[in-house]
Design a protein around this motif. Structure first.
Motif, PDB file in Angstrom:
ATOM      1  N   GLU A 185    -103.834  12.019 -62.757  1.00 59.19           N
ATOM      2  CA  GLU A 185    -102.509  11.385 -62.670  1.00 59.19           C
ATOM      3  C   GLU A 185    -101.740  11.589 -63.959  1.00 59.19           C
ATOM      4  N   LEU A 186    -101.795  12.814 -64.422  1.00 55.97           N
ATOM      5  CA  LEU A 186    -101.063  13.190 -65.641  1.00 55.97           C
ATOM      6  C   LEU A 186    -100.390  14.530 -65.382  1.00 55.97           C
ATOM      7  N   ALA A 236    -111.503  13.013 -64.643  1.00 60.14           N
ATOM      8  CA  ALA A 236    -110.814  13.780 -63.609  1.00 60.14           C
ATOM      9  C   ALA A 236    -111.372  15.193 -63.547  1.00 60.14           C
ATOM     10  N   ALA A 237    -111.503  15.805 -64.722  1.00 62.45           N
ATOM     11  CA  ALA A 237    -111.999  17.180 -64.758  1.00 62.45           C
ATOM     12  C   ALA A 237    -113.399  17.257 -64.159  1.00 62.45           C
ATOM     13  N   ALA A 279    -111.691  25.717 -59.774  1.00 60.09           N
ATOM     14  CA  ALA A 279    -110.906  24.554 -60.171  1.00 60.09           C
ATOM     15  C   ALA A 279    -109.624  25.008 -60.848  1.00 60.09           C
ATOM     16  N   THR A 280    -108.558  24.292 -60.617  1.00 61.86           N
ATOM     17  CA  THR A 280    -107.297  24.626 -61.287  1.00 61.86           C
ATOM     18  C   THR A 280    -106.830  23.452 -62.130  1.00 61.86           C
ATOM     19  N   MET A 281    -106.067  23.791 -63.140  1.00 71.27           N
ATOM     20  CA  MET A 281    -105.531  22.752 -63.994  1.00 71.27           C
ATOM     21  C   MET A 281    -104.603  21.828 -63.209  1.00 71.27           C
ATOM     22  N   ASP A 282    -103.959  22.361 -62.199  1.00 69.33           N
ATOM     23  CA  ASP A 282    -103.117  21.530 -61.350  1.00 69.33           C
ATOM     24  C   ASP A 282    -103.944  20.428 -60.697  1.00 69.33           C
ATOM     25  N   GLU A 283    -105.061  20.817 -60.147  1.00 66.94           N
ATOM     26  CA  GLU A 283    -105.903  19.824 -59.492  1.00 66.94           C
ATOM     27  C   GLU A 283    -106.371  18.766 -60.483  1.00 66.94           C
ATOM     28  N   ILE A 284    -106.785  19.231 -61.633  1.00 65.21           N
ATOM     29  CA  ILE A 284    -107.276  18.287 -62.628  1.00 65.21           C
ATOM     30  C   ILE A 284    -106.160  17.343 -63.054  1.00 65.21           C
ATOM     31  N   ALA A 285    -104.983  17.918 -63.253  1.00 63.85           N
ATOM     32  CA  ALA A 285    -103.852  17.083 -63.662  1.00 63.85           C
ATOM     33  C   ALA A 285    -103.561  16.030 -62.594  1.00 63.85           C
ATOM     34  N   GLU A 286    -103.593  16.468 -61.367  1.00 62.97           N
ATOM     35  CA  GLU A 286    -103.310  15.523 -60.296  1.00 62.97           C
ATOM     36  C   GLU A 286    -104.386  14.443 -60.244  1.00 62.97           C
ATOM     37  N   ALA A 287    -105.615  14.856 -60.366  1.00 66.92           N
ATOM     38  CA  ALA A 287    -106.707  13.879 -60.347  1.00 66.92           C
ATOM     39  C   ALA A 287    -106.568  12.894 -61.497  1.00 66.92           C
TER      40      ALA A 287
END
Lengths: 222, 222, 222, 222
Positions: free
Chosen positions: C44-45, C21-22, C34-42
């Motif tokens: 799915e966590l 995802a990252a 890049a934001t941690m939000d985006e990575i988290a969403e990608a």
DNA sequence: TATGAATGAGGTTTCATTCAT
DNA sequence: AATGAATGAAACCTCATTCAT
């Protein structure tokens, strides 16, 4: 036969171990800053297990605090288990509380910290009950002793023992709280030695409670 | 002509508005639970603007607290701006602090809460300085008055005025803290009316400080 | 039997998923955007879970980058696992790096981006260590091969293998960076085809390193 | 007559002052970490005024960078304004760039940093245009000189001057970037002295470009 | 022209608690 | 009984940019 008892003992033992860990962490960091992770690590247990034994972080905090109350109670019991005159024992209680402040500072802090109701919203009723009864035990011990002082004619009969206990405690506790956090500050700002202040104020309060006949005894003792 | 002054006034006004909002939130929730979001919403400002005027949440908290200290100081000034005898004024100070406790409970709480140094790590030096000087002003007022009582021969010359002030304050403050959070509890558990306890203890402490000649004045006054 | 192993595998698997995802997000947006939000969403966590596996956004970035280094290393290993003459293998390394640039452009960018130390202040030591050792492995492979070229008499014995590796890499990497961001620009402005430039410059550098005897081999090969 | 000119001069002067301030801040902190607040403070202007003269932080960054390009250009002009043989001048260009790296490290960094397109999304077209033309001027100077070297028969006629310039620059710039951030690291890890590497690689590249007749001149000069 | 107050979206990170295993 | 992975809400704070004056 005996298996459930052993289980119970083991459970109790585990509760104590958790408390040991929590105590170390709370002493160092305080309620807010301590984390359940740290406590779990210190206890060498998983975080989940902590919640198996205590319902919340605050319950854990109370668990530690109750230990502190037990310690104080024991110190009070010991201080009054002599065959000295009641009036002297009462004086010893004051000294003992000061010793508690000095030797168990972290417990002293916890106790005063937890008096703020905004800071404990997650406490379980059981734990709160335990806490109350521990508290009560201590007050009872002090009040009973003062009552005995009255009965024995050393403390004026106009004194209400509960009120008296509260006054003594409020006064000394108030000064100790300042000693704990602002001893330097008071020294610099007002040139005051808080320890001396406490000794003097306690002496002052004592004296006002004594009957005329008792005053001479105390003088000769101290 | 006067434009920078108006700007300055407006800025000060905005600071006050923010403080108003913060006060409401802190009174309701306490330092820890209150959030900058809530305060911003209450102030009808963006969060960023809050930080334009105050460096941290704790600074904001202190800002509100200083208001409380000012209020107390003003009440003290007023209480001693009469032409009554000094000894009576001193007594009024005690009553005034109790009134402060009753009428400005939230400020009383804030103040006692903030004495715990673990709970404020983000305070700016400026704010801390303001706070200290406000604090000092109050102590000075009380101590000066006691000194005057000594000079006028109503308070024993053996009394140290600073120590005396601390004792009076510790004692009353300690009991008030109990009244604040545990009045019911003490009533039920020990059958004690804390308000009465406070009155009595204050009276007791006062009496021990008075010279023999002063005692009669007070008796006749109260 | 095997339960802890499976857990470990699952954990590793989760780490990989997060990295996947990252990687997607970093490739698209770069470290800063890049934001941690985006990575988290990608992934799915929840964002919290990300921090369970990686200590910071920059650690996550390094995690992805290390993948890129592994890919390059593997490509290098493969490119040199033939039974061709060493001198030819060295030439292949250059071609391989160019292929890496073409096929794994985003990794190439990450790598060059991360060389700027101002832009990574939150990297954990572990991650930095992993990164360093990955880096080192690649350098070692190249240098060893050049050394072998020297030993076999194809590269002049006056050449220092480490220096030689650095020169080859600096040169090609420098041109590739231009190709990445300014290929069009150079074409228009100077009428230059950067790809051709790179081929030529590499050829030029190679030639200067070869011994006289080796030159003829290469000529006949290429 | 003259008033608009004076206005224009003053405006230009203000732009320069802002650039001075921005330069100091960018040198110390880099693009990402520098804030408009800091720059405004350094310029003794309000933040709003900054935006009156430059459209964005990145434009400001470019403004500073263009200064750096001008410096380099001037150094190049000076280095080639002698009556030495062209081939020697070309060599001087290389030395000059290295001196630029040593003496104007911050500009060197800015320049390389800004090659990353992900990091400038807010640049205005005007500024980008200025930047491009500054860039172009430098390339032209170098390329023209190489062309002259070819015309004079010192550089092989097979060499394309633009390509040659790119190769020389890529190579030296690549190594300098390593010198800037990892000189120690390379020393420790590979035992390599980057400065020496750069000298050697430049020498190597030079040599391959020279005609046979030119080689002897250079030898005798250096 | 110059100001600087205001914005507000977005930044990373923390942690008490839950729950499937 | 014990685990520990996962949650997700919330925390505080930053800062480039705008805009009314």
């Amino acid at each position: 036969m005996g298996i459930p008892e052993r289980k119970e003992r083991e459970k109790e033992h585990r509760r104590e171990e958790i408390l040991n860990a929590a105590q170390g962490v709370f002493f160092e960091k305080g309620l807010q800053t301590a984390t359940m992770d740290e406590i779990a690590e210190a206890a060498e247990l998983s975080k989940g297990t902590l919640y198996l034994y205590y319902k919340s972080k605050e319950d854990l905090y109370l668990g530690v605090m109750i230990r502190g109350m037990d310690i104080l109670h024991n110190m009070f019991v010991e201080a009054t288990s002599t065959d000295e005159p009641t009036i002297v024992k009462i004086k010893h209680l004051g000294d003992t509380y000061y010793r508690y402040f000095k030797e168990h500072r972290s417990f002293f802090r916890m106790f005063n910290f937890f008096l703020n109701p905004l800071l404990h919203t997650q406490v379980s009723e059981e734990m709160m009950g335990l806490c109350d009864s521990g508290n009560q035990k201590i007050w009872k011990l002090v009040i009973d002793l003062i009552q005995r002082g009255i009965d024995e004619g050393d403390i004026r009969s106009t004194v209400d023992p509960a009120e008296c206990a509260i006054i003594l405690w409020s006064n000394s506790n108030g000064i100790m709280m300042r000693m704990d956090t602002q001893e330097e500050y008071f020294k610099k700002m007002l040139g005051v030695d808080l320890e001396r202040v406490m000794q003097k104020s306690m002496a002052m309060l004592f004296e006002t409670m004594l009957t005329d006949s008792a005053r001479q005894k105390v003088v000769s003792v101290s």
